[in-house]
Design a protein around this motif. Structure first.
Motif: not given
Ligand code: BES
Ligand code: MN
Length: 456
Positions: A316, A353, A427-428, A397, A107, A399, A168-170, A421, A186, A141-142
């Motif tokens: 979400r 968002i 991730l994270h 998804e 990510d 996220g 950027d998704t799984g 991914f 969000l 982005e993060e």
């Molecule tokens: N790559 C992710 C988004 C994602 C995660 C899509 C899991 C599908 C499945 C992206 O980098 C991310 O973590 N976005 C944050 C946005 C937030 C910080 C505003 C998220 O989804 O929490």
């Protein structure tokens, strides 16, 4: 010859943590590395300043009748803490087996490198390829992409294209790719509760006032029902019924609930009635506590009544829910429920968002879908099937990728989201990694997709 693994290692070595003001060097390093890389494969590259972290724009022009694809990615990463849980340091990439470990490998540095490598190989093989390509790579982005909307509004003219393309998704398994056709939105805010104006000795003053931690805990406990719904009047009012094709597509995922439960390490699921766990993360809105604090956090004890306590909340959101409306509903409920013997503040963390729905909406294929976009979806389906040996699934998804909705609204562009991914990529979290076999197949598929888009 372009070596994507070596390039990815170099990329990961720059600690580009957008949330950390002391990581400016790492941000700059990552940015200049990507810009240099894109220049080296023939792009005219520009680093465009924003209020915070600059955006990289790299262009390969051509005839105006050639299709134009914008490839999106982000060069920033999440903070690496807790550092003690990493087996090898987060910014010293290491290959173990068929995985590369390091913060940002999945990510989003690995997936972004997948497309850079695909473009590099394709242009080496077909230097005259009739395709205009723009890389648009941001560094926020993060942290919710605060500079991105002003950026696309300002550079609208240069960002006329046929579609946006990104990873950027799984995906659920290495052989089962997903083309993401929806993302949750969000809304994010903090609640800060204040009791007394200073910290108090709990012996001298305990028993005469409501502790702000207690007030906050009472509030938080009221925000869900025992059966796992969000307990805020009106919260679900705008949620739409899930269309049958979406449930059917999700059923093809063939994932076991028991395995998912074990993967999470929880004794039991706690989800909204009538939804499987796989449905719940995609089709339902949530209210989560992302952090809570107040009072003494150190070793041993301290007999204190803290002056303040806080909680970080995020929701979400699913299609048809409006982030501002939901935030207003929550604020109203919190104002009503907060005990009157404390004071509190509600602090917005983001303007909100919106959810995203991407074609192909199979139940109702949009008639206005441009021929190039339609071709891109067909090419993605065919190339992924060929390279991965299985047709992709079309799934939403849980996220969020903050910029996708703005790109649609401001630039009128749909996005093709090629998932890359895996759940085990962490991730994270500590020990983030990326599967190099998925990356290699991703490069091959992406090369074919872009070549087919060009063909016309
Ligand atoms: N790559 C992710 C988004 C994602 C995660 C899509 C899991 C599908 C499945 C992206 O980098 C991310 O973590 N976005 C944050 C946005 C937030 C910080 C505003 C998220 O989804 O929490
Ligand atoms: Mn990401």
């Amino acid at each position: 010859m372009f070596d994507p693994v070596e390039k990815l290692k170099e990329f990961v070595r720059h600690p580009s943590i957008s949330a950390d003001p002391s990581a400016k060097e790492g941000m700059k390093g990552a940015r200049e590395f990507v810009a240099g890389l894109l220049t080296s494969i023939g792009f005219s590259t520009e680093i465009v300043p924003t209020a915070l972290h600059p955006i990289i724009l790299a262009h390969r022009g051509g005839k105006p009748e050639w299709p134009h694809v914008i490839i999106y990615g982000h060069y920033d990463v999440q903070p690496a803490d807790p550092l003690n849980l990493w087996q090898t340091p987060p910014f010293e990439p290491q290959i173990r087996g068929h995985r590369i470990y390091g913060r940002g490998t999945a990510d989003n540095k690995g997936p972004l490198m997948t497309h850079i490598a695909a473009v590099a190989r394709l242009l080496e093989r077909r230097p005259d390829l009739p395709l205009r390509i723009t890389f648009m790579i941001e560094g926020e982005e993060e942290t919710g992409s605060p500079s991105f909307l002003p950026f696309i509004e300002k550079h609208k003219d240069r960002l006329q294209a046929d579609f946006v393309y990104l990873s950027d998704t799984g995906i659920p398994r290495p052989d089962q790719v997903v083309i993401t056709c929806g993302l949750r939105g969000l809304t994010l805010f903090d609640v800060v509760v204040t009791g007394s104006k200073m910290d108090l000795h709990s012996g001298l003053h305990g028993g005469v006032l409501r502790n702000p931690i207690q007030a906050l805990a009472e509030l938080c406990a009221s925000l869900h029902t025992p059966d796992g719904r969000v307990n805020v009047p009106g919260f679900y009012d705008d949620v739409l019924e899930v269309e049958p094709w979406e449930r059917a597509e999700l059923a093809k995922l063939g994932q076991s609930e028991e395995q998912y439960r074990e993967f999470l390490g929880i004794p039991a699921f706690h989800a909204h009635k009538g939804y499987t766990p796989f449905e719940a993360t995609r089709f339902l809105p949530t209210l989560e506590f992302n952090g809570i604090g107040g009072g003494y956090q150190g070793e041993g004890t301290k007999t204190v009544i803290p002056s303040k306590a806080f909680v970080k909340i995020s929701c979400r959101l699913v299609p048809n829910q409006n982030p501002e409306k939901i935030r207003d509903l929550l604020y109203k409920t919190i104002r009503e429920r907060m005990p009157k013997d404390v004071t509190f503040e509600l602090v917005d963390q983001h303007q909100g968002i919106p959810y995203v729905v991407v074609p192909p909406d199979r139940s109702n294929t949009p008639k206005d879908q441009s021929p190039v976009l339609a071709r891109a979806f067909r090419a993605a389906d065919a190339s992924i099937t060929e390279v991965f040996g299985k047709q992709p699934l079309y799934l939403r998804e849980g996220g969020s990728v903050p910029i996708i909705a703005d790109i649609k609204r401001v630039l009128g562009l749909d996005s093709v989201l090629f998932g890359l991914f895996l759940p085990e990529d962490n991730l994270h979290a500590p020990n983030e990694s990326f599967d190099l076999n998925v990356m290699e197949k991703g490069i091959r598929a992406s090369e074919k997709i872009l070549e087919s888009v060009a063909k016309g």
